[in-house]
Each structure stands twice: as structure tokens, then as C-alpha cells.
Design an enzyme around this catalytic site. Structure first.
Site, PDB file in Angstrom:
ATOM      1  N   ARG A   1      39.886  57.216  15.042  1.00 42.18           N
ATOM      2  CA  ARG A   1      41.150  56.478  14.937  1.00 42.18           C
ATOM      3  C   ARG A   1      42.359  57.414  14.953  1.00 42.18           C
ATOM      4  NH1 ARG A   1      40.845  51.292  13.553  1.00 42.18           N
ATOM      5  NH2 ARG A   1      43.020  51.370  12.934  1.00 42.18           N
TER       6      ARG A   1
ATOM      7  N   LYS B   1      38.625  55.967  33.866  1.00 40.90           N
ATOM      8  CA  LYS B   1      37.663  56.707  33.052  1.00 40.90           C
ATOM      9  C   LYS B   1      37.703  58.190  33.401  1.00 40.90           C
ATOM     10  CE  LYS B   1      36.849  54.464  30.674  1.00 40.90           C
ATOM     11  NZ  LYS B   1      36.845  53.172  29.982  1.00 40.90           N
TER      12      LYS B   1
ATOM     13  N   ASN C   1      48.556  53.424   7.770  1.00 43.84           N
ATOM     14  CA  ASN C   1      48.321  53.284   9.210  1.00 43.84           C
ATOM     15  C   ASN C   1      49.270  52.205   9.708  1.00 43.84           C
ATOM     16  OD1 ASN C   1      47.264  52.952  11.808  1.00 43.84           O
ATOM     17  ND2 ASN C   1      45.735  51.482  11.081  1.00 43.84           N
ATOM     18  N   GLY C   2      50.111  52.547  10.688  1.00 41.53           N
ATOM     19  CA  GLY C   2      51.071  51.562  11.198  1.00 41.53           C
ATOM     20  C   GLY C   2      52.418  52.226  11.392  1.00 41.53           C
TER      21      GLY C   2
ATOM     22  N   GLU D   1      41.001  59.835  32.122  1.00 43.62           N
ATOM     23  CA  GLU D   1      41.224  59.951  30.681  1.00 43.62           C
ATOM     24  C   GLU D   1      40.297  60.964  30.020  1.00 43.62           C
ATOM     25  OE1 GLU D   1      40.711  56.431  28.161  1.00 43.62           O
ATOM     26  OE2 GLU D   1      39.298  55.593  29.585  1.00 43.62           O
TER      27      GLU D   1
ATOM     28  N   LYS E   1      41.432  55.322  20.130  1.00 46.71           N
ATOM     29  CA  LYS E   1      40.504  54.225  20.415  1.00 46.71           C
ATOM     30  C   LYS E   1      41.176  52.864  20.348  1.00 46.71           C
ATOM     31  CE  LYS E   1      36.453  52.425  21.038  1.00 46.71           C
ATOM     32  NZ  LYS E   1      35.991  52.588  22.421  1.00 46.71           N
TER      33      LYS E   1
ATOM     34  N   CYS F   1      46.041  55.487  12.827  1.00 48.53           N
ATOM     35  CA  CYS F   1      45.380  56.398  11.909  1.00 48.53           C
ATOM     36  C   CYS F   1      44.177  55.703  11.308  1.00 48.53           C
ATOM     37  CB  CYS F   1      46.329  56.764  10.764  1.00 48.53           C
ATOM     38  SG  CYS F   1      47.920  57.366  11.345  1.00 48.53           S
TER      39      CYS F   1
ATOM     40  N   TRP G   1      46.997  60.012  13.710  1.00 48.49           N
ATOM     41  CA  TRP G   1      47.364  60.035  15.133  1.00 48.49           C
ATOM     42  C   TRP G   1      48.868  59.858  15.131  1.00 48.49           C
ATOM     43  CZ3 TRP G   1      49.015  56.128  18.792  1.00 48.49           C
ATOM     44  CH2 TRP G   1      48.846  56.484  20.140  1.00 48.49           C
TER      45      TRP G   1
ATOM     46  N   GLU H   1      38.764  50.964  37.155  1.00 48.49           N
ATOM     47  CA  GLU H   1      38.112  51.407  35.910  1.00 48.49           C
ATOM     48  C   GLU H   1      37.501  52.800  36.097  1.00 48.49           C
ATOM     49  OE1 GLU H   1      37.739  50.905  32.884  1.00 48.49           O
ATOM     50  OE2 GLU H   1      35.727  51.516  32.257  1.00 48.49           O
TER      51      GLU H   1
END
Ligand code: G6P
Length: 626
Positions: free
Chosen positions: A27, A488, A101-102, A491, A621, A2, A75, A484
């Protein structure tokens, strides 16, 4: 995961909090909320939905007169995104508000204890135990500030897990903040102070920043920042952040991701600038593999895109420096009985954010083995830098799009520098200087892809966007770039894409190849300059021919092929359906132009499909939970 923000000052808190929230919505963006201290107590507004939508509702509904408050964008980890699960959370009396956050791992047992004491819970979150616990720790001494600080301390001593929290209490014109394994900074202003998970949240207001350290607890008021750790006051240095708010904004591009791809040349330049003085590479750190490298090796640990950068780094360093490099997903390393000779292995944690929980845990484990540890990260003062013995910073600047782009090429640049620095004793000087000259050309090479290939890439992306499955294949130093490219694409465009070693297709994936599974093949492996051909291994000289062979095999199974190939390579045109041209480089540097091309390909395919490019579904992110 978050984002949290806080404000204490003399201005209206609400608009500042909402503006800060917008800056860190990357975030977490499934719900958002605010709490402000007013003369009547604490006013809270929160809801499910995108940060923008929630902010709009708050702006419409609320005019709050307050100089102290906090905000949160979520999130979800415990409890689905919903209005009740959104933060801030309150204690039963509504006198204490918390954003977090956590993850509180022991929240269930704490909740049971609090329930038995008569508390009522309204959400499914782990966070809600925190305000209830704080309330239970208050002593009613009359000194609100001291009491709140002590109650927060006592509460934190009961928590197992990770947190960055901000606490507000009725009757106190300040905020208490604390962190453990989750990032938290304080923005220092003039008779006002800010708290945030990340620097972009405060940049519009100030570039003076204090990074809170592991275990720090801060009491933040409009004219003071008091920090303690382990019960004693500590002083933390203030840093001047060189980024402007423009650096952290879209700068006229439709999406952060497109802006950040266009910043790839600059990210290369800025990363080189830090470590290249004339023909001298000045990484300036002790890697633990100085001098005779016999018996020494490197173990790289990373997640996501950083893992693919590290895989490319393995090829680069082994090719140039001839130092063995192993590689593990951080999340696998953490739960395996790894055999590691601490005295001879240098562990490198590759993490653009410096906050990925799995990578931080892996770094700590590596230290227990007695390994020398190095963090390669983009974020100054991030947690990884504080755990590792040494840090090498990439110079990519703030990266907001969830999909890592410019931070990836900046990581590659560090591997070229590391490889070349260690190659000095092993390469003839002329070859070393030619490599260096080519490395210095990489910003122009990346720019050429942006300027000259972009139009064709958009065309190929339109074509690709009509399919639901795709393969990306490569070999050697470009296998990680194929991986990669596939990551990309999947996602951000939600096309199912698999990256594969070109030679492995025949061991299974051939069964999936039809006219509906386009294959993107990286065919850029020709040795370039004469002196470099001499130092290139026979194996890498053969890769181009082998790739052409693989392309023919794919075509024979009916799958369309888009080749990423070099200017002037006419041979490849005979076998493929379309070619994306990239500038010629020697094989070892070809990952740079190929990466720029594949990042653009993914972007334009996602754009064609109308996806939420900067905030792909279910992703975040920086993943600060295991
Ligand atoms: C998340 C991001 C990815 C990133 C990965 C590792 O999954 O969405 O873009 O590659 O974390 O992040 P790090 O900060 O450790 O490089």
C-alpha cells in the site's frame, strides 16, 4: 496512499506491528514507522526507505515493552519521502500519536490556525495537523478514554478530505480509529484486537474481521471494540475471511506477480464457481436491464487495468447480449458534463480493490443521476460495495503485486457471465450452451499457456527487454488486451510501450517504427466452432485477415514483430519474426489466453531488466487519492 496497522492486547506489540506492516507494504513503501505506548509515554521510530529496511533498523535498535501500538507504511502525497514526513506524527507535547491514510484537503488553513495558537510543526505533511488538533480538543476531565474519543470526534468534524486514522494517547491502553473514504478494518482476536487498512495485515493473527463503515469511529481495547457513527453506538457484523495467510503469501514464487499470474486459472475457476450452477448463470442481482432491453444501456466506469478489462467487457457484452455499453475513465467522468439518462442506464464500476478514489467518486456521481449502480470488485466489504446498489464479486483472492493480473482475468469472467446471461433471449440455445462449454474450459486454456508457452515467452521477453520502446497492437475484443499488455510492460519493466488499434498505426505511429521498435501483435481471431461461426458477426470473421494485413504493413517499415497466434496457425509464421503460441478458442474467448501470455511477457521482461516487479516505482496498488 498508505497502510496503517494497530495492535492492542496482552502480547508484545512491536513484533506484531512489524509483521503486519510487512503484509501491507504494497500500500505504500517509501517510508515506514511505528509508535508504541510504554510506561514512559509514547515511543516512536520512523525512517525513509523500504518497509523491510526500516523494520530491520527498528529490530536492531528497539526493544520496546508495550502492549499497544501502531505502524504505518507511506506512499507520499504531501511532502517528499523523508524521516520527518514519515508517520506516526505527534502533537507538540508528544502525548498523542497518529497514523493516517488519505488526504486532509484543508490542512493548510488548519495549520495556520494551529500555528497562531503556538503549535510547532516539524513535517510538511497534511497529517500533522491531526495530533495537534486532538491535543487542543482535550478537556482534562480525568477520564482519558472518553476524553480522547470526544477530542478525536471534534477533530474529525474539522477535517475536509479522506482519512483512515489510528490515534494513540499517553496513559490510554487502547486505540481510537476512524475512517472516511479510506478503508479500515478491525481484526478480532482473543483478548487482543488489531486494526489495519487491509485484511492481509491481520490474517496471520485472526480471520475474524469487522469492516468499519463510512464515518465510523472505534475505540479498540484488548477486550472490547466499541463503534459509533454520528454520535450513536452502532453494531457492525463480524465476518470470517476464507483466505489463509498462504493465500496472501508468495507461495514459493520469486514475486507476487508471478504467483498471481499462475493463479489466473484458479481465479477463473473460483469466479465461475460463484455464479455458474449447471447450465444456469446465477449472478443473482437486478441489473436494471432485465426483460426488454430496448432503450437500456450500460455505462462502465473504471481506472487503470480495470478500465481495459471494462473495454474488453464492452466488446463481450455487446457481442453476446446486444446491449449497448459505454465506457469512461472514472477520473474523466467525474469532471465532465456527462449526459446520462438515469432511468435507462445501469452504471458499473469496475475496481479490483473497491477503493480507487476516482471510481468511488464516479459511483456517487452516477447515483446522483439516478442510475442503477453495480460494483464489480474483488474485495468483500470494500467501499465500492457500500456505495453501489448491487455488487458482483470476482473470485481472484488477495492480489498483492501492484500490477493487477489475476483480478483482470476474473473481471473478464464476470463480463462473459453477464454477456451470456443476457444473451439467452437472443442466441439459439445450442450456441449459448457451446459458449458456456467454452467458458468452462477457460481455466484449462489459461493453464495451457502457463504450462506450454511460458518457455517461449521467456525467450521473447529476453529479446524485448533489450529495447526501450515497443508497440502492442490488436483489434476488436483483443484491442483492450493489447492495451493491457502495453500497460503491464511499461509499469513493471519501464520500457516505453504503447498499446494501439492495429488499424490506427498508419495515422501517426508508423513514423516511429524502426528496427528498434518491436511490435507485439495479437493475431488470434479465427472463428472456431461451426455453430459459433454462424453467430459470429462478419466483422469479427474479418479481423484475422485485417490483422495479418497490419502485420505486413509493420514489417514493411522494418519493425520486428512478435505475434501472439493460435496453435496450428501456420500462415502467420510467414510474416513475423517470432510467434508465441496460445491454445485455440473462438474469437470472443481469445482475450483469456492472450492476457495470460502478455502478463507473462511483461513479467519476464521486467525480471530480465532486474526491476522491482512487485513494487514498481511511483505506483501503488490501490489509489485512494484523486
Ligand atoms: C492502480 C493499480 C492498478 C489498477 C488501478 C485501478 O493504479 O496500480 O493496477 O488497475 O489502480 O485499481 P482498481 O482497484 O480500481 O481496479
Amino acid at each position: 496512499m498508505c497502510g496503517i496497522v494497530g495492535y492492542v492486547g496482552e502480547r508484545d506489540a512491536l513484533p506484531i506491528i512489524l509483521q503486519s506492516l510487512k503484509r501491507i507494504e504494497y500500500r505504500g513503501y517509501d517510508s515506514a514507522g511505528i509508535a508504541c505506548i510504554t510506561n514512559n509515554g509514547i515511543e516512536v521510530y520512523k525512517d525513509k526507505g523500504k518497509v523491510d529496511d526500516v523494520i530491520e533498523k527498528i529490530n536492531y535498535l528497539k526493544s520496546i515493552s508495550s502492549n499497544t501500538g501502531m505502524g504505518h507504511c507511506r506512499w507520499a502525497t504531501h511532502g517528499a519521502p523523508s524521516k520527518t514526513n514519515a508517520h506516526p506524527h505527534l502533537d507538540g507535547e508528544g502525548g498523542i500519536a497518529v497514523v493516517h491514510n488519505g488526504i486532509i484537503e484543508n490542512f493548510q488553513s488548519l495549520k495556520e490556525e494551529l500555528l497562531s495558537l503556538g503549535c510547532t510543526f516539524v513535517s510538511e505533511t497534511d497529517t500533522e495537523v491531526i495530533p495537534h488538533l486532538i491535543n487542543h480538543c482535550l478537556k482534562n476531565s480525568g477520564d482519558v478514554e472518553w476524553e480522547l474519543k470526544e477530542a478525536v470526534k471534534e477533530t474529525l468534524s474539522r477535517l475536509i478530505g479522506s482519512y483512515a486514522i489510528i490515534v494513540a494517547a499517553k496513559g490510554f491502553d487502547g486505540l481510537v480509529a476512524a475512517r472516511k473514504e479510506s478503508p479500515l478494518i478491525i481484526g478480532v482476536g482473543d483478548r487482543e484486537n488489531f486494526i489495519a487498512s487491509d485484511v492481509p495485515a491481520v490474517l496471520e493473527q485472526t480471520n475474524r474481521v469487522i469492516y468499519l463503515d463510512e464515518g465510523d469511529l472505534a475505540v479498540v481495547k484488548n477486550d472490547s471494540v466499541y463503534i459509533e457513527n454520528g454520535g450513536a453506538e452502532v453494531k457492525r457484523a463480524e465476518r470470517l475471511i476464507p483466505w489463509t495467510i498462504e493465500d496472501a503469501e508468495k507461495g514459493g514464487y520469486e514475486h507476487f506477480m508471478l504467483k498471481e499470474i499462475h493463479e489466473e486459472p484458479k481465479a477463473i475457476t473460483d469466479t465461475l464457481r460463484g455464479y455458474l450452477a449447471g447450465d444456469e448463470i446465477t449472478l443473482g442481482i437486478d441489473l436494471g436491464i432485465e426483460g426488454d432491453t430496448k432503450g437500456k444501456s450500460i455505462l462502465m466506469l473504471a481506472c487503470g487495468t480495470s478500465y481495459y478489462a471494462a473495454l474488453c467487457g464492452k466488446h463481450i457484452i455487446e457481442n453476446l447480449a446486444k446491449v449497448p455499453v459505454q465506457l469512461e475513465f472514472a477520473s474523466e467522468f467525474n469532471y465532465s458534463d456527462f449526459v446520462l439518462d438515469g432511468a435507462n442506464v445501469t452504471v458499473m464500476a469496475i475496481t479490483q480493490s473497491g477503493e480507487t478514489a476516482d471510481t468511488l467518486m464516479a459511483l456517487k456521481k452516477a447515483k446522483r443521476y439516478g442510475c442503477k449502480t453495480v460494483a464489480i470488485t474483488n474485495v468483500v466489504g470494500s467501499s465500492a460495495t457500500r456505495i453501489a446498489d448491487e455488487t458482483i464479486y470476482t473470485g481472484a483472492g488477495p492480489e498483492i503485486g501492484v500490477a493487477a493480473t489475476k483480478s483482470f482475468v476474473a473481471q473478464l469472467v464476470i463480463f462473459y457471465l453477464l454477456g451470456l446471461q443476457k444473451s439467452l433471449a437472443k442466441l439459439p440455445e445450442a450456441a449459448f450452451l457451446e459458449y458456456l462449454e467454452e467458458l468452462r474450459r477457460m481455466p484449462q486454456i489459461a493453464q495451457l499457456v502457463l504450462d506450454e508457452a511460458n518457455g517461449n515467452i521467456q525467450k521473447q521477453a529476453r529479446y524485448l527487454s533489450k529495447y526501450e520502446h515497443a508497440f502492442f497492437v490488436g483489434r476488436g475484443v483483443n484491442l483492450p488486451i493489447a492495451l493491457e499488455g502495453a500497460l503491464k510492460l511499461k509499469e513493471i519493466s519501464y520500457i516505453h510501450a504503447e498499446g494501439y488499434a492495429a488499424g490506427e498505426l498508419k495515422h501517426g505511429p508508423f513514423a516511429l517504427l524502426t528496427e528498434d521498435t518491436p511490435v507485439v501483435a495479437i493475431v488470434t481471431h479465427q472463428p472456431f466452432k461451426k455453430s459459433l461461426i454462424k453467430s459470429a458477426t462478419q466483422a469479427s470473421q474479418n479481423v484475422y485477415e485485417k490483422m495479418l494485413g497490419n502485420v505486413k504493413e509493420i514489417k514493411a517499415r522494418g519493425a520486428p514483430v512478435i505475434a501472439i497466434a493460435e496453435e496450428g496457425d501456420e500462415e502467420v509464421e510467414k510474416y513475423v519474426d517470432a510467434v508465441v503460441r496460445v491454445p485455440r478458442t473462438s474469437a470472443i474467448f481469445s482475450p483469456i489466453p492472450n492476457t495470460v501470455a502478455l502478463h507473462l511477457l511483461a513479467y519476464w521482461a521486467a525480471k530480465e531488466r532486474g526491476c522491482e516487479i512487485d513494487k514498481p516505482r511511483n505506483l501503488a496498488k490501490s489509489v485512494t487519492v484523486e
